[in-house]
Design a protein around this motif. Structure first.
Motif, PDB file in Angstrom:
ATOM      1  N   HIS A 193       0.833  -1.208   0.000  1.00 22.46           N
ATOM      2  CA  HIS A 193       0.000   0.000   0.000  1.00 22.46           C
ATOM      3  C   HIS A 193       0.866   1.256   0.000  1.00 22.46           C
ATOM      4  O   HIS A 193       0.649   2.180  -0.790  1.00 22.46           O
ATOM      5  CB  HIS A 193      -0.927   0.005   1.223  1.00 22.46           C
ATOM      6  CG  HIS A 193      -1.685   1.277   1.376  1.00 22.46           C
ATOM      7  ND1 HIS A 193      -2.832   1.541   0.667  1.00 22.46           N
ATOM      8  CD2 HIS A 193      -1.440   2.377   2.133  1.00 22.46           C
ATOM      9  CE1 HIS A 193      -3.265   2.754   0.976  1.00 22.46           C
ATOM     10  NE2 HIS A 193      -2.443   3.279   1.879  1.00 22.46           N
ATOM     11  N   ALA A 194       1.864   1.270   0.881  1.00 17.31           N
ATOM     12  CA  ALA A 194       2.762   2.427   0.954  1.00 17.31           C
ATOM     13  C   ALA A 194       3.538   2.599  -0.348  1.00 17.31           C
ATOM     14  O   ALA A 194       3.671   3.721  -0.849  1.00 17.31           O
ATOM     15  CB  ALA A 194       3.725   2.272   2.134  1.00 17.31           C
ATOM     16  N   PHE A 195       4.043   1.503  -0.919  1.00 17.82           N
ATOM     17  CA  PHE A 195       4.796   1.588  -2.172  1.00 17.82           C
ATOM     18  C   PHE A 195       3.939   2.181  -3.283  1.00 17.82           C
ATOM     19  O   PHE A 195       4.402   3.009  -4.066  1.00 17.82           O
ATOM     20  CB  PHE A 195       5.323   0.217  -2.593  1.00 17.82           C
ATOM     21  CG  PHE A 195       6.362  -0.391  -1.673  1.00 17.82           C
ATOM     22  CD1 PHE A 195       6.970   0.341  -0.658  1.00 17.82           C
ATOM     23  CD2 PHE A 195       6.719  -1.709  -1.820  1.00 17.82           C
ATOM     24  CE1 PHE A 195       7.919  -0.224   0.185  1.00 17.82           C
ATOM     25  CE2 PHE A 195       7.677  -2.298  -0.991  1.00 17.82           C
ATOM     26  CZ  PHE A 195       8.273  -1.546   0.009  1.00 17.82           C
ATOM     27  N   ALA A 196       2.672   1.758  -3.379  1.00 14.78           N
ATOM     28  CA  ALA A 196       1.771   2.290  -4.399  1.00 14.78           C
ATOM     29  C   ALA A 196       1.548   3.790  -4.204  1.00 14.78           C
ATOM     30  O   ALA A 196       1.572   4.567  -5.165  1.00 14.78           O
ATOM     31  CB  ALA A 196       0.442   1.538  -4.379  1.00 14.78           C
ATOM     32  N   ALA A 197       1.354   4.196  -2.957  1.00  9.31           N
ATOM     33  CA  ALA A 197       1.163   5.621  -2.668  1.00  9.31           C
ATOM     34  C   ALA A 197       2.414   6.420  -3.013  1.00  9.31           C
ATOM     35  O   ALA A 197       2.329   7.534  -3.544  1.00  9.31           O
ATOM     36  CB  ALA A 197       0.795   5.809  -1.196  1.00  9.31           C
ATOM     37  N   MET A 198       3.585   5.855  -2.731  1.00  7.49           N
ATOM     38  CA  MET A 198       4.844   6.519  -3.067  1.00  7.49           C
ATOM     39  C   MET A 198       4.966   6.722  -4.574  1.00  7.49           C
ATOM     40  O   MET A 198       5.363   7.804  -5.030  1.00  7.49           O
ATOM     41  CB  MET A 198       6.029   5.686  -2.569  1.00  7.49           C
ATOM     42  CG  MET A 198       6.141   5.593  -1.075  1.00  7.49           C
ATOM     43  SD  MET A 198       7.393   4.337  -0.650  1.00  7.49           S
ATOM     44  CE  MET A 198       7.163   4.214   1.101  1.00  7.49           C
ATOM     45  N   ARG A 199       4.640   5.672  -5.332  1.00  4.60           N
ATOM     46  CA  ARG A 199       4.697   5.784  -6.802  1.00  4.60           C
ATOM     47  C   ARG A 199       3.765   6.887  -7.291  1.00  4.60           C
ATOM     48  O   ARG A 199       4.127   7.670  -8.172  1.00  4.60           O
ATOM     49  CB  ARG A 199       4.339   4.451  -7.458  1.00  4.60           C
ATOM     50  CG  ARG A 199       5.472   3.441  -7.464  1.00  4.60           C
ATOM     51  CD  ARG A 199       5.150   2.229  -8.335  1.00  4.60           C
ATOM     52  NE  ARG A 199       4.047   1.442  -7.815  1.00  4.60           N
ATOM     53  CZ  ARG A 199       4.151   0.482  -6.900  1.00  4.60           C
ATOM     54  NH1 ARG A 199       5.341   0.177  -6.393  1.00  4.60           N
ATOM     55  NH2 ARG A 199       3.090  -0.183  -6.489  1.00  4.60           N
ATOM     56  N   GLU A 200       2.550   6.951  -6.732  1.00 14.15           N
ATOM     57  CA  GLU A 200       1.587   7.984  -7.123  1.00 14.15           C
ATOM     58  C   GLU A 200       2.127   9.382  -6.857  1.00 14.15           C
ATOM     59  O   GLU A 200       1.767  10.335  -7.540  1.00 14.15           O
ATOM     60  CB  GLU A 200       0.267   7.791  -6.396  1.00 14.15           C
ATOM     61  CG  GLU A 200      -0.536   6.610  -6.889  1.00 14.15           C
ATOM     62  CD  GLU A 200      -1.837   6.437  -6.119  1.00 14.15           C
ATOM     63  OE1 GLU A 200      -2.289   7.389  -5.445  1.00 14.15           O
ATOM     64  OE2 GLU A 200      -2.392   5.321  -6.190  1.00 14.15           O
ATOM     65  N   LEU A 201       2.994   9.510  -5.848  1.00 15.79           N
ATOM     66  CA  LEU A 201       3.581  10.798  -5.505  1.00 15.79           C
ATOM     67  C   LEU A 201       4.888  11.059  -6.241  1.00 15.79           C
ATOM     68  O   LEU A 201       5.575  12.035  -5.968  1.00 15.79           O
ATOM     69  CB  LEU A 201       3.794  10.881  -3.989  1.00 15.79           C
ATOM     70  CG  LEU A 201       2.491  10.892  -3.177  1.00 15.79           C
ATOM     71  CD1 LEU A 201       2.783  10.664  -1.702  1.00 15.79           C
ATOM     72  CD2 LEU A 201       1.756  12.203  -3.391  1.00 15.79           C
ATOM     73  N   GLY A 202       5.247  10.180  -7.187  1.00 16.30           N
ATOM     74  CA  GLY A 202       6.412  10.404  -8.022  1.00 16.30           C
ATOM     75  C   GLY A 202       7.701   9.757  -7.567  1.00 16.30           C
ATOM     76  O   GLY A 202       8.747   9.940  -8.204  1.00 16.30           O
ATOM     77  N   ALA A 203       7.670   9.001  -6.483  1.00 15.96           N
ATOM     78  CA  ALA A 203       8.899   8.354  -6.018  1.00 15.96           C
ATOM     79  C   ALA A 203       9.282   7.215  -6.959  1.00 15.96           C
ATOM     80  O   ALA A 203       8.422   6.501  -7.475  1.00 15.96           O
ATOM     81  CB  ALA A 203       8.728   7.827  -4.595  1.00 15.96           C
ATOM     82  N   GLU A 204      10.575   7.077  -7.163  1.00 15.55           N
ATOM     83  CA  GLU A 204      11.098   6.013  -8.022  1.00 15.55           C
ATOM     84  C   GLU A 204      11.835   4.942  -7.230  1.00 15.55           C
ATOM     85  O   GLU A 204      11.997   3.819  -7.717  1.00 15.55           O
ATOM     86  CB  GLU A 204      12.033   6.608  -9.075  1.00 15.55           C
ATOM     87  CG  GLU A 204      11.316   7.539 -10.029  1.00 15.55           C
ATOM     88  CD  GLU A 204      12.244   8.224 -11.017  1.00 15.55           C
ATOM     89  OE1 GLU A 204      13.473   8.022 -10.951  1.00 15.55           O
ATOM     90  OE2 GLU A 204      11.723   8.981 -11.847  1.00 15.55           O
ATOM     91  N   VAL A 205      12.303   5.273  -6.041  1.00 15.97           N
ATOM     92  CA  VAL A 205      12.990   4.312  -5.178  1.00 15.97           C
ATOM     93  C   VAL A 205      12.517   4.517  -3.743  1.00 15.97           C
ATOM     94  O   VAL A 205      12.091   5.602  -3.365  1.00 15.97           O
ATOM     95  CB  VAL A 205      14.537   4.431  -5.247  1.00 15.97           C
ATOM     96  CG1 VAL A 205      15.043   4.114  -6.639  1.00 15.97           C
ATOM     97  CG2 VAL A 205      14.994   5.797  -4.802  1.00 15.97           C
ATOM     98  N   VAL A 206      12.619   3.443  -2.963  1.00 13.38           N
ATOM     99  CA  VAL A 206      12.252   3.510  -1.552  1.00 13.38           C
ATOM    100  C   VAL A 206      13.355   2.873  -0.721  1.00 13.38           C
ATOM    101  O   VAL A 206      13.959   1.887  -1.142  1.00 13.38           O
ATOM    102  CB  VAL A 206      10.895   2.824  -1.274  1.00 13.38           C
ATOM    103  CG1 VAL A 206      10.910   1.356  -1.664  1.00 13.38           C
ATOM    104  CG2 VAL A 206      10.495   2.977   0.191  1.00 13.38           C
TER     105      VAL A 206
END
Length: 127
Positions: free
Chosen positions: A80-93
């Motif tokens: 869930h967090a990874f999907a939200a990060m992608r939606e916000l433009g993040a490419e790496v975590v």
């Protein structure tokens, strides 16, 4: 890591968490939290932060209650967090945990999610 170092770094971990939790969710600062429930009980939570200008994100904390571990809550929370990060433009975590035996299940989860451990060393010494 020795009692003196542990006491210095983690001796007040319960109080530290109480202070940390209060500031985990602040969308204006790109900090977010999601909570998982199983059968009406809180199973765990994940907090993350995004640095939009760097297209980078980090999991601040992932916590799953002892009675809900090994039921998939950690996986669901991370995805869930990874999907939200992608939606916000993040490419790496970045997501981290301890290297001791207690944290072995967390390391296994992160590797199952496709995360790659980096070989780093952090040194402490009691003074």
């Amino acid at each position: 890591m020795g009692e003196a170092v542990f006491a210095n770094q983690h001796g007040t971990w319960r109080d530290d968490y109480v202070k940390q939790v209060a500031g985990l969710h602040d969308p204006a600062e790109h900090r977010y939290v999601a909570v998982a429930e199983i059968d009406g009980a809180v199973a765990g939570y994940v907090a993350w932060a995004v640095e939009p200008e760097r297209r980078n994100a980090s999991v601040t904390i992932l916590a799953v209650s002892a009675q809900h571990r090994r039921l998939g809550a950690g996986t669901v929370l991370c995805e869930h967090a990874f999907a939200a990060m992608r939606e916000l433009g993040a490419e790496v975590v970045m997501i981290g945990t301890g290297g001791d035996g207690f944290h072995a299940p967390a390391r296994a989860l992160y590797e199952a999610l496709g995360c790659t451990p980096l070989p780093i060393a952090v040194y402490y010494r009691a003074l």
